[in-house]
Motif scaffolding. Sequence first.
Motif, PDB file in Angstrom:
ATOM      1  N   VAL A 185      35.508   6.638  61.305  1.00  0.00           N
ATOM      2  CA  VAL A 185      35.825   7.001  59.931  1.00  0.00           C
ATOM      3  C   VAL A 185      37.315   6.767  59.710  1.00  0.00           C
ATOM      4  O   VAL A 185      38.157   7.394  60.367  1.00  0.00           O
ATOM      5  CB  VAL A 185      35.447   8.465  59.628  1.00  0.00           C
ATOM      6  CG1 VAL A 185      35.830   8.826  58.187  1.00  0.00           C
ATOM      7  CG2 VAL A 185      33.952   8.686  59.844  1.00  0.00           C
ATOM      8  N   ASN A 186      37.643   5.846  58.797  1.00  0.00           N
ATOM      9  CA  ASN A 186      39.043   5.539  58.477  1.00  0.00           C
ATOM     10  C   ASN A 186      39.846   5.217  59.732  1.00  0.00           C
ATOM     11  O   ASN A 186      40.957   5.725  59.931  1.00  0.00           O
ATOM     12  CB  ASN A 186      39.681   6.701  57.722  1.00  0.00           C
ATOM     13  CG  ASN A 186      38.940   7.050  56.449  1.00  0.00           C
ATOM     14  OD1 ASN A 186      38.341   6.181  55.808  1.00  0.00           O
ATOM     15  ND2 ASN A 186      38.942   8.322  56.079  1.00  0.00           N
ATOM     16  N   THR A 187      39.294   4.376  60.582  1.00  0.00           N
ATOM     17  CA  THR A 187      39.873   3.900  61.847  1.00  0.00           C
ATOM     18  C   THR A 187      39.887   4.962  62.952  1.00  0.00           C
ATOM     19  O   THR A 187      40.276   4.663  64.086  1.00  0.00           O
ATOM     20  CB  THR A 187      41.307   3.344  61.682  1.00  0.00           C
ATOM     21  OG1 THR A 187      42.238   4.416  61.464  1.00  0.00           O
ATOM     22  CG2 THR A 187      41.382   2.356  60.523  1.00  0.00           C
ATOM     23  N   GLN A 188      39.444   6.179  62.690  1.00  0.00           N
ATOM     24  CA  GLN A 188      39.377   7.219  63.719  1.00  0.00           C
ATOM     25  C   GLN A 188      38.006   7.198  64.378  1.00  0.00           C
ATOM     26  O   GLN A 188      36.991   7.381  63.711  1.00  0.00           O
ATOM     27  CB  GLN A 188      39.643   8.602  63.125  1.00  0.00           C
ATOM     28  CG  GLN A 188      39.506   9.735  64.134  1.00  0.00           C
ATOM     29  CD  GLN A 188      39.507  11.113  63.498  1.00  0.00           C
ATOM     30  OE1 GLN A 188      39.439  11.253  62.277  1.00  0.00           O
ATOM     31  NE2 GLN A 188      39.575  12.140  64.324  1.00  0.00           N
ATOM     32  N   LEU A 232      32.094  13.512  55.788  1.00  0.00           N
ATOM     33  CA  LEU A 232      32.531  12.376  54.979  1.00  0.00           C
ATOM     34  C   LEU A 232      32.969  12.892  53.616  1.00  0.00           C
ATOM     35  O   LEU A 232      32.343  13.805  53.068  1.00  0.00           O
ATOM     36  CB  LEU A 232      31.393  11.369  54.796  1.00  0.00           C
ATOM     37  CG  LEU A 232      30.888  10.659  56.054  1.00  0.00           C
ATOM     38  CD1 LEU A 232      29.604   9.888  55.737  1.00  0.00           C
ATOM     39  CD2 LEU A 232      31.946   9.734  56.635  1.00  0.00           C
ATOM     40  N   VAL A 233      34.029  12.293  53.082  1.00  0.00           N
ATOM     41  CA  VAL A 233      34.488  12.631  51.739  1.00  0.00           C
ATOM     42  C   VAL A 233      34.682  11.341  50.955  1.00  0.00           C
ATOM     43  O   VAL A 233      34.792  10.256  51.529  1.00  0.00           O
ATOM     44  CB  VAL A 233      35.791  13.455  51.767  1.00  0.00           C
ATOM     45  CG1 VAL A 233      35.580  14.782  52.482  1.00  0.00           C
ATOM     46  CG2 VAL A 233      36.926  12.673  52.408  1.00  0.00           C
ATOM     47  N   SER A 234      34.715  11.467  49.649  1.00  0.00           N
ATOM     48  CA  SER A 234      34.878  10.305  48.784  1.00  0.00           C
ATOM     49  C   SER A 234      36.159   9.551  49.150  1.00  0.00           C
ATOM     50  O   SER A 234      37.213  10.145  49.356  1.00  0.00           O
ATOM     51  CB  SER A 234      34.932  10.743  47.322  1.00  0.00           C
ATOM     52  OG  SER A 234      35.008   9.620  46.471  1.00  0.00           O
ATOM     53  N   GLY A 235      36.032   8.234  49.241  1.00  0.00           N
ATOM     54  CA  GLY A 235      37.158   7.394  49.618  1.00  0.00           C
ATOM     55  C   GLY A 235      37.174   6.987  51.073  1.00  0.00           C
ATOM     56  O   GLY A 235      37.924   6.089  51.465  1.00  0.00           O
ATOM     57  N   ASP A 236      36.355   7.633  51.902  1.00  0.00           N
ATOM     58  CA  ASP A 236      36.267   7.268  53.321  1.00  0.00           C
ATOM     59  C   ASP A 236      35.616   5.903  53.498  1.00  0.00           C
ATOM     60  O   ASP A 236      34.845   5.439  52.644  1.00  0.00           O
ATOM     61  CB  ASP A 236      35.433   8.291  54.094  1.00  0.00           C
ATOM     62  CG  ASP A 236      36.181   9.566  54.422  1.00  0.00           C
ATOM     63  OD1 ASP A 236      37.421   9.598  54.269  1.00  0.00           O
ATOM     64  OD2 ASP A 236      35.528  10.555  54.825  1.00  0.00           O
ATOM     65  N   VAL A 259      32.368   5.355  51.028  1.00  0.00           N
ATOM     66  CA  VAL A 259      31.847   6.656  50.610  1.00  0.00           C
ATOM     67  C   VAL A 259      32.409   6.953  49.226  1.00  0.00           C
ATOM     68  O   VAL A 259      33.612   6.808  48.993  1.00  0.00           O
ATOM     69  CB  VAL A 259      32.253   7.773  51.598  1.00  0.00           C
ATOM     70  CG1 VAL A 259      31.667   9.110  51.165  1.00  0.00           C
ATOM     71  CG2 VAL A 259      31.816   7.423  53.010  1.00  0.00           C
ATOM     72  N   ALA A 260      31.538   7.336  48.308  1.00  0.00           N
ATOM     73  CA  ALA A 260      31.947   7.545  46.918  1.00  0.00           C
ATOM     74  C   ALA A 260      31.305   8.799  46.355  1.00  0.00           C
ATOM     75  O   ALA A 260      30.235   9.224  46.807  1.00  0.00           O
ATOM     76  CB  ALA A 260      31.560   6.339  46.056  1.00  0.00           C
ATOM     77  N   SER A 261      31.964   9.363  45.383  1.00  0.00           N
ATOM     78  CA  SER A 261      31.337  10.453  44.633  1.00  0.00           C
ATOM     79  C   SER A 261      30.339   9.853  43.656  1.00  0.00           C
ATOM     80  O   SER A 261      30.338   8.642  43.396  1.00  0.00           O
ATOM     81  CB  SER A 261      32.393  11.264  43.881  1.00  0.00           C
ATOM     82  OG  SER A 261      33.166  10.414  43.041  1.00  0.00           O
TER      83      SER A 261
END
Length: 269
Positions: A185-188, A232-236, A259-261
Motif C-alpha cells: 500500500v503506497n509503496t509500503q 485502505l483509505v481513499s487515495g491509496d 482506492v476511491a470514495s
Amino acid sequence: MRFARIAPPDQDRPAFFARLEGAAALVYDEAPWLGGKTTGEAVAWTDVDLVCPVLPTKIVCVGRNYAAHAQELGNEVPVEPLLFLKPPSALIGPGQAIVLPPESNRIEHEAELGVVIGRRCKAVRPEEALDHVFGYTCLGDITARDLQRKDVQFTRGKGFDTFCPVGPWIETDLDPAALRVRGVVNTQVRQDGMTGQMIWGVPALVSYISRVMTLEPGDVIATGTPQGVGPLVSGDELVIDIGGATAEARGIGALRISVASQGNGRSAH
C-alpha cells in the motif's frame, strides 16, 4: 503462457481474450478455458488496455488458510477449509478503483493467489486437481472488517461492488506452491508470505471445493491471505504482487488498483 482480456479505450470493440507474446496480443475468439482459438489477428497492447481477465460463474474464497493471518485476527486455525463466496459483481481489473462504501468504517486489503479453473470438475481427487486448473492470477479479497465482525457471516463484508480486484493477466505455467504473495500500500509492504505456507495447497482446495460444488471453467478460487492485512483509505494505491518464491521460480506480476470514495472510481469495463 500468459492470457489477458483486453479492451483498448480508443477502440469501439468489445473486450476480447488474447494470448500475450511480448508487445503483441494474439486475439482469441472466446475464453481459452472454453476452447477459444486464435483468430489470426494480432494487435499491439499496453497496460491501459488490460481489464479483468476472468468472467466466472462464481468466486469461491478460502478463509484463514495461513495460520499467521488467522492468529492476527484472533481466530483459531480451521480444521477444514473455511469457504465463502464473493459475487461476480465484485470484480474489477487493472486500472480500476476499489470504491469505499459509506456503510463501513474499516476496509482492509487481503492479497491472494487466484486460481482459474480450466475444466469442469466435480469431486476430483487431489492428485488430479491441477489437471482441472487453467492458470493463476493476482486477487484481492477486499473486506469491510467491521461489517464482517458485526454480521458474523461474510457475505456483506466481502461482497460490495469492486471488492474483488483480479489481474493483470493469467499465467498458466506456474508452481502454485512456489510463489511469494505481497500486498503493498503506497509503496509500503504490508503482506509478504509464501504460498508454501498455506494450510491447504491448491490441489487440496480444488478437491475439497469440488466435493461441495461443481467448479465450472472460468470459476475462480481465492486461496487465502498471508498476515499483515490492514486498512485502505481513499487515495491509496494497492499493489498485489505475486512473484516466484525463488530466483528460479516463475511468478505472475503485479496488479495495481487505486482506492476511491464513492463516486470517484473509474467505470468498469
